[in-house]
Design an enzyme around this catalytic site. Structure first.
Site, short mmCIF file in Angstrom:
data_model
loop_
_atom_site.label_atom_id
_atom_site.label_comp_id
_atom_site.label_asym_id
_atom_site.label_seq_id
_atom_site.Cartn_x
_atom_site.Cartn_y
_atom_site.Cartn_z
N ILE A 157 -56.89 -99.00 -32.70
CA ILE A 157 -56.90 -98.01 -31.26
C ILE A 157 -55.41 -97.05 -31.05
CG2 ILE A 157 -58.00 -96.75 -29.95
CD1 ILE A 157 -59.92 -98.29 -31.70
N GLU A 363 -58.00 -93.85 -41.35
CA GLU A 363 -58.74 -92.52 -41.48
C GLU A 363 -60.13 -92.75 -42.93
OE1 GLU A 363 -58.32 -89.23 -38.30
OE2 GLU A 363 -58.94 -88.85 -40.05
#
Ligand SMILES: Cc1cc2nc3c(=O)[nH]c(=O)nc-3n(C[C@H](O)[C@H](O)[C@H](O)COP(=O)(O)OP(=O)(O)OC[C@H]3O[C@@H](n4cnc5c(N)ncnc54)[C@H](O)[C@@H]3O)c2cc1C
Length: 381
Positions: A157, A363
């Site tokens: 993260i 992504e």
């Protein structure tokens, strides 16, 4: 009519970002790469200048800029340093689902404070056992009265330890697979939130990447974005807004690597002439230039399409896949053109090569972008 020219405002915005990259980001890039220190002062300064959270709508205190505008900024930030650029851009990814799916009240609660004070946020979807396979996540959110109890672990993260709040994807009904997911905003200080060690990554080392554990974390039901079951659509829909900007960052890196390679090829001589005069080298540079420009055009197309209010899933995947692969190839070739010096940490292109790799991974990997493109071709034909 087709017009590739930028407006006066867009040029001014790009110039502002370029000056920031030149004067604030580049001078500190090597330091942050070597130490891995989070570039808080630089990110804060960018916030003060209005270079962060630019897409938050004006009614919630932001500039309300479009995705194409965001791409112009992202390319310049990344030209400065993609590690620092990623730290600057991570807010956009966490905020995009709130912009897309938040209620009026949720936007005021979570977006407006980002414009009033220097705050950071993080997007938490990936887990230790599930990245590309989003349906494979294990985090759950159980409704208990007016609250949800969130339990599970997220991995990789960005902004993991520095975020003030997290956007979190969890199952409210695992039996429904994609249709059983919901999304939540979890404040950093909620009891049960635990942040892991800073990960030692190959590149973009100053970007703060961590595991984040949600240990029976209670949040009000009002923190759920959209309806139960909307989570997958919300989490993936955010990528239509952010993938063009990530692709723009890859273009910024490719441009930086090419500029270094061009400079070096003019200065360094071999066998009686500058490297640039050897066709093998000049053709590598020509490929860098055409691919970087083509990647930029795909980025602009993806940004422009969504700014027109049209679906851009396919264009965003084109841009992300092509720009990421271009950045990697250009950085590799830049190292080749530098020869032995390219392999050395005292010269700039080695860092660019390490930094480039993650564009093919985060992504949505380059393989997943191709899956999306193929799905768009066959399922929507
Ligand atoms: C520096 C960094 C920052 C990140 N930041 C965030 C963040 O802020 N928030 C967040 O939620 N996540 C974040 N991620 C996670 C990132 O999005 C995932 O790593 C990525 O989606 C890949 O998932 P994975 O690592 O589990 O690899 P896997 O999904 O296990 O994939 C492994 C390999 O298999 C390929 N593969 C997988 N499935 C298929 C398929 N069906 N067909 C063909 N090939 C396939 C992949 O392309 C890849 O090459 C970050 C990752 C990194 C490295």
């Amino acid at each position: 009519m087709i017009d590739f020219s930028l407006s006066e405002e867009q040029r001014a915005l790009r110039d502002l970002a370029h000056d920031f990259a030149l004067n604030e980001i580049r001078p500190k890039a090597a330091y942050h790469d070597q130490t891995g220190e989070f570039p808080r002062d630089i990110v804060r300064k960018a916030w003060e200048l209005g270079l962060l959270n630019t897409h938050i709508p004006q009614e919630y205190g932001g500039l309300g800029l479009g995705v194409l505008d965001g791409c112009l900024l992202a390319e310049e930030n990344a030209w400065g340093c993609t590690g620092i650029g990623t730290a600057m851009e991570a807010n956009s990814l966490a905020e995009a689902p709130v912009i897309v799916a938040g209620s009026e009240e949720q936007k005021r609660q979570w977006l407006t404070p980002m414009t009033e004070e220097f705050k950071l946020a993080a997007y938490c979807v990936t887990e230790p056992d599930a990245g590309s396979d989003v349906a494979g996540i294990k985090t759950t959110a159980k409704r208990v009265g007016d609250e949800y109890v969130i339990h599970g672990q997220k991995m990789w993260i960005t902004n993991g330890s520095v975020a003030d709040w997290y956007f979190v994807l969890a199952y409210t009904d695992p039996s429904q697979k994609h249709r059983g997911m919901s999304t939540f905003i979890v404040p950093r200080d909620a009891p049960g939130v635990e942040v892991g060690k800073k990960e030692k990554n190959m590149g973009q080392r100053c970007s703060d990447t961590r595991a984040v554990t949600f240990n029976e974390v209670r949040v009000p039901a009002a923190n759920r974005l959209g309806q139960e079951g909307d989570g997958f659509r919300i989490a993936m829909g955010a990528f239509d807004h952010t993938r063009p900007m990530v692709a723009a960052a890859a273009v910024g890196l490719a441009r930086a690597a090419m500029e270094h390679a061009v400079g070096y090829a003019k200065e360094r001589s071999s066998m009686g002439q500058p490297l640039a005069r050897h066709q093998a080298i000049s053709f590598m540079i020509a490929d860098m230039a055409k691919d970087t420009e083509a990647a930029r055009m795909l980025v602009w197309l993806a940004g422009w399409t969504i700014d027109q209010g049209r679906r851009n899933t396919r264009e965003a995947a084109y841009a992300k896949a092509f720009a990421a692969d271009t950045a990697m190839r250009v950085a590799l070739d830049a190292v080749q053109i530098y020869g032995g010096y390219g392999f050395n940490a005292e010269y700039p292109v080695e860092k660019l090569m390490r930094d480039a790799k993650v564009f093919q991974i985060y992504e949505g990997t380059s393989q997943i972008q191709r899956l999306i493109i193929a799905k768009e071709i066959f399922d929507r034909a």
